[in-house]
Design a protein around this motif. Structure first.
Motif, PDB file in Angstrom:
ATOM      1  N   GLY A 156      65.559  46.728 -18.320  1.00 40.96           N
ATOM      2  CA  GLY A 156      64.491  47.207 -19.364  1.00 40.96           C
ATOM      3  C   GLY A 156      64.219  46.039 -20.285  1.00 40.96           C
ATOM      4  N   SER A 157      62.963  45.848 -20.568  1.00 41.18           N
ATOM      5  CA  SER A 157      62.693  44.704 -21.603  1.00 41.18           C
ATOM      6  C   SER A 157      63.150  44.736 -23.066  1.00 41.18           C
ATOM      7  N   ARG A 158      63.559  45.836 -23.391  1.00 45.28           N
ATOM      8  CA  ARG A 158      64.069  45.992 -24.737  1.00 45.28           C
ATOM      9  C   ARG A 158      65.535  45.938 -25.208  1.00 45.28           C
ATOM     10  N   ARG A 159      66.455  46.969 -24.313  1.00 48.19           N
ATOM     11  CA  ARG A 159      67.685  46.833 -24.331  1.00 48.19           C
ATOM     12  C   ARG A 159      68.634  45.582 -24.293  1.00 48.19           C
ATOM     13  N   PRO A 160      68.173  44.649 -23.481  1.00 47.99           N
ATOM     14  CA  PRO A 160      69.238  43.126 -23.879  1.00 47.99           C
ATOM     15  C   PRO A 160      68.617  42.810 -25.107  1.00 47.99           C
ATOM     16  N   PHE A 161      67.544  42.993 -25.710  1.00 51.37           N
ATOM     17  CA  PHE A 161      67.518  42.488 -27.097  1.00 51.37           C
ATOM     18  C   PHE A 161      68.399  43.237 -27.963  1.00 51.37           C
ATOM     19  N   LEU A 162      68.581  44.595 -27.782  1.00 51.31           N
ATOM     20  CA  LEU A 162      69.623  45.323 -28.657  1.00 51.31           C
ATOM     21  C   LEU A 162      70.761  44.781 -28.604  1.00 51.31           C
ATOM     22  N   LEU A 163      71.395  44.416 -27.628  1.00 56.01           N
ATOM     23  CA  LEU A 163      72.584  44.218 -27.241  1.00 56.01           C
ATOM     24  C   LEU A 163      72.904  42.462 -28.040  1.00 56.01           C
ATOM     25  N   ALA A 164      71.746  41.780 -27.730  1.00 55.66           N
ATOM     26  CA  ALA A 164      71.868  40.238 -28.233  1.00 55.66           C
ATOM     27  C   ALA A 164      72.005  40.498 -29.805  1.00 55.66           C
ATOM     28  N   GLY A 165      71.365  41.465 -30.580  1.00 52.37           N
ATOM     29  CA  GLY A 165      71.248  41.551 -31.899  1.00 52.37           C
ATOM     30  C   GLY A 165      72.627  42.224 -32.249  1.00 52.37           C
ATOM     31  N   ALA A 166      73.093  43.174 -31.657  1.00 48.44           N
ATOM     32  CA  ALA A 166      74.328  43.874 -31.743  1.00 48.44           C
ATOM     33  C   ALA A 166      75.580  43.010 -31.965  1.00 48.44           C
ATOM     34  N   VAL A 167      75.670  42.107 -31.061  1.00 46.51           N
ATOM     35  CA  VAL A 167      76.772  41.248 -30.888  1.00 46.51           C
ATOM     36  C   VAL A 167      76.797  40.039 -32.057  1.00 46.51           C
ATOM     37  N   THR A 168      75.492  39.793 -32.532  1.00 42.28           N
ATOM     38  CA  THR A 168      75.508  38.354 -33.390  1.00 42.28           C
ATOM     39  C   THR A 168      75.524  39.030 -34.995  1.00 42.28           C
TER      40      THR A 168
ATOM     41  N   TYR B 229      63.742  47.685 -31.115  1.00 42.03           N
ATOM     42  CA  TYR B 229      64.331  49.035 -31.333  1.00 42.03           C
ATOM     43  C   TYR B 229      63.173  50.186 -31.862  1.00 42.03           C
ATOM     44  N   VAL B 230      62.272  49.588 -32.930  1.00 41.14           N
ATOM     45  CA  VAL B 230      61.414  50.556 -33.332  1.00 41.14           C
ATOM     46  C   VAL B 230      60.320  50.722 -32.141  1.00 41.14           C
ATOM     47  N   THR B 231      60.247  49.944 -31.352  1.00 43.03           N
ATOM     48  CA  THR B 231      59.127  50.202 -30.286  1.00 43.03           C
ATOM     49  C   THR B 231      59.509  51.167 -29.237  1.00 43.03           C
ATOM     50  N   MET B 232      60.867  51.331 -29.152  1.00 42.27           N
ATOM     51  CA  MET B 232      61.493  52.319 -28.095  1.00 42.27           C
ATOM     52  C   MET B 232      60.748  53.340 -27.742  1.00 42.27           C
ATOM     53  N   PRO B 233      60.684  54.321 -28.979  1.00 42.29           N
ATOM     54  CA  PRO B 233      60.423  55.782 -28.809  1.00 42.29           C
ATOM     55  C   PRO B 233      59.047  56.052 -27.937  1.00 42.29           C
ATOM     56  N   ALA B 234      58.063  54.916 -28.338  1.00 41.21           N
ATOM     57  CA  ALA B 234      56.857  54.836 -27.706  1.00 41.21           C
ATOM     58  C   ALA B 234      56.710  54.605 -26.052  1.00 41.21           C
ATOM     59  N   GLU B 235      57.992  54.118 -25.899  1.00 39.13           N
ATOM     60  CA  GLU B 235      57.816  53.876 -24.330  1.00 39.13           C
ATOM     61  C   GLU B 235      58.803  54.929 -23.607  1.00 39.13           C
ATOM     62  N   MET B 236      59.488  55.580 -24.327  1.00 41.90           N
ATOM     63  CA  MET B 236      60.662  56.473 -23.728  1.00 41.90           C
ATOM     64  C   MET B 236      60.152  57.793 -23.193  1.00 41.90           C
ATOM     65  N   THR B 237      58.750  58.238 -24.114  1.00 43.86           N
ATOM     66  CA  THR B 237      57.941  59.492 -23.619  1.00 43.86           C
ATOM     67  C   THR B 237      56.647  59.316 -24.470  1.00 43.86           C
ATOM     68  N   GLU B 238      55.666  59.920 -23.711  1.00 46.96           N
ATOM     69  CA  GLU B 238      54.427  60.149 -24.280  1.00 46.96           C
ATOM     70  C   GLU B 238      53.964  61.185 -24.851  1.00 46.96           C
ATOM     71  N   ASP B 239      55.185  62.298 -24.844  1.00 51.68           N
ATOM     72  CA  ASP B 239      55.039  63.630 -25.454  1.00 51.68           C
ATOM     73  C   ASP B 239      55.374  63.635 -26.756  1.00 51.68           C
ATOM     74  N   ALA B 240      54.202  63.881 -27.811  1.00 57.14           N
ATOM     75  CA  ALA B 240      54.586  63.554 -29.102  1.00 57.14           C
ATOM     76  C   ALA B 240      55.688  64.871 -29.893  1.00 57.14           C
ATOM     77  N   ALA B 241      55.897  65.910 -29.192  1.00 59.85           N
ATOM     78  CA  ALA B 241      56.966  66.520 -29.751  1.00 59.85           C
ATOM     79  C   ALA B 241      58.314  66.080 -29.363  1.00 59.85           C
ATOM     80  N   GLU B 242      58.342  65.476 -28.295  1.00 60.41           N
ATOM     81  CA  GLU B 242      59.552  65.008 -27.689  1.00 60.41           C
ATOM     82  C   GLU B 242      59.935  63.664 -28.501  1.00 60.41           C
TER      83      GLU B 242
END
Length: 473
Positions: free
Chosen positions: A104-116, A157-170
């Motif tokens: 995925g396009s987001r999680r590798p960035f999460l890991l890079a930030g998390a280890v630095t 990180y803040v972009t991920m919810p919009a890409e994980m689901t298109e359902d507003a309730a979820e």
């Protein structure tokens, strides 16, 4: 925290940066995300909330009262690295949008930030044998690197919810966990970091051992939250893709034709600046006005403690009387509480604690209500233009918020310098002139109150979008 939909604020109220507005609310229900993904995503807010709180709370004081950095130089060392976020955030967002790496396009960035970020944060407070301007350069460079690592994590990180689901309730369920962990992070890190930093003040002649320990423990908290988010979102689907404009200039151009957004972001920028000034000043207020450096923990708990408790009250008021009305109430309460702090030197600490508690109640509303209005405004923009530009507008919102909070420390540092504050080494504290003591009180009280008053004009000009604009396909 309950995971039921009725236990959460509305999806619009919880919409965060990078979050599409609730324009898709009429779509059929999507398959629910695994609970581990919802909770795991929320864990990331332990990192974002902690890094957003601790430096603004104690870094300026650490420079002026432990490392003997002049106030103006200290302000620059705190402000410039955070202002850098305004420039680096669009670049990180564009890089993540273009990324097609495995996982995925987001999680590798999460890991890079998390280890630095965690080791860089610990190094900021490692307290090298430097004082004055040399110490400011050391802290400023490390803080700049830490701010860059934070951007690498936070923007995707803040972009991920919009890409994980298109359902507003979820999406609301996912963001409910994010809000819950954010409240825990702000309260936990804001209350404990100053207490740990000052724990060895009486035994440590240099006053640096407590800060070193605090840096390490906060780094562990950062690592737990950020690595947890990276690990537990591995099962998250990618059902949509939101893309922002690739530069700050492009974001400004896109926002030029949206008048409600301009007034809304202007209002929040002034209010975020007022909050940033207060966060930077609370340690000085505790030390020189209340009379005890350790009082900062109690003051911070009074300010942040109501965050989770009263947020549902603001949500109910917004539903009953309108979000703009509730925002007026929160803004006026914040103004009154900040102004009342000015009387603390004459009335004693009790009024100070009460006024900070009032500010904290208002702060809960100021955290929720502007985001609710933002979500409604962006939903109406999607209906009006036919384009999903939420990522663009929220990128600009995040940049303005980041700059305002960073500028808060710089503004308070200028107040210290203008009123003759004397920086010192922790082992050789110095007395402060009456003008500096007065400047600390004014900077903590009347200055934030005036900024909040100025924001009210922008709130008055903000035009609420009709409800149908946010719900019509």
């Amino acid at each position: 925290m309950s995971d039921a939909p009725d236990a959460l604020p509305s999806a619009a109220a919880l919409a965060g940066p990078g979050e599409p507005a609730a324009v898709s609310g009429r779509r059929g229900p999507a398959a629910p995300l695994p609970r581990s993904v919802r909770i795991g995503y929320g864990l990331g807010s332990l990192g974002t909330g902690t890094f957003g709180t601790v430096p603004g709370l104690i870094l300026l004081y650490y420079l002026t009262n432990v490392l003997a950095v002049p106030a103006v130089v200290a302000g620059a060392a705190v402000f410039l690295p955070k202002a850098w976020d305004v420039l680096i955030n669009p670049l990180v967002g564009a890089a993540a949008d273009r990324s097609r790496v495995q996982g995925g396009s987001r999680r590798p960035f999460l890991l890079a930030g998390a280890v630095t970020l965690p080791p860089l944060f610990a190094l900021v407070f490692a307290a090298p044998p430097l004082r004055g301007t040399a110490a400011a350069v050391y802290v400023g460079v490390l803080f700049l690197l830490a701010a860059t690592a934070y951007a690498v994590f936070q923007v995707p990180y803040v972009t991920m919810p919009a890409e994980m689901t298109e359902d507003a309730a979820e999406r609301g369920r996912v963001l409910g966990w994010r809000v819950a962990f954010l409240g825990v992070a702000i309260l936990l890190s804001g209350a404990l970091a100053p207490a740990i930093a000052h724990a060895d003040a009486g035994r440590d002649a240099g006053g640096t051992a407590g800060y070193r320990l605090m840096g390490v423990l906060v780094a562990l908290l950062l690592a737990a939250g950020m690595l947890g988010a990276w690990h537990f979102t591995r099962r998250a689907p990618q059902v949509a893709r939101s893309e922002a404009e690739p530069s700050l200039r492009a974001q400004l151009a896109a926002a030029r034709d949206n008048e409600p957004f301009r007034y809304l972001v202007g209002m929040w920028t002034l209010q975020a600046l007022a909050i940033g000034v207060m966060l930077a000043g609370v340690q000085y207020f505790a030390t020189y006005t209340v009379g005890s450096a350790s009082a900062v923990t109690a003051l911070f708990v009074c300010m942040i403690g109501p965050l989770v408790l009263v947020m549902p009250v603001w949500n109910r008021l917004a539903r009953a009387r309108g979000t703009k009305y509730a925002q007026w109430c929160a803004s006026l309460l914040f103004t009154a509480g900040a102004a009342a702090l000015f009387l603390t030197p004459w009335t004693g600490p009790a009024l100070g604690y009460g006024a900070v508690a009032a500010v904290g109640i208002a702060y809960a509303g100021l955290q929720l209500l502007p985001l609710t209005m933002l979500a409604d405004t962006l939903a109406a923009d999607a209906v009006r233009t036919g384009h999903r530009r939420a990522a663009t507008f929220t990128g600009l919102w995040t940049a303005a918020e980041t700059l305002a909070f960073a500028l808060g420390a710089g503004v308070f540092a200028l107040v210290l310098a203008a009123t003759g504050f004397r920086s010192s080494d922790a082992s050789r504290p110095v007395g402060q002139p009456d003008t500096a003591l007065a400047g600390i009180t004014v900077g903590m009280s009347l200055l934030p109150a005036l900024l909040a008053v100025a924001s009210l004009w922008l709130l008055h000009r903000y035009r609420e979008e009709p409800p149908e604009a946010a719900t019509t396909d």
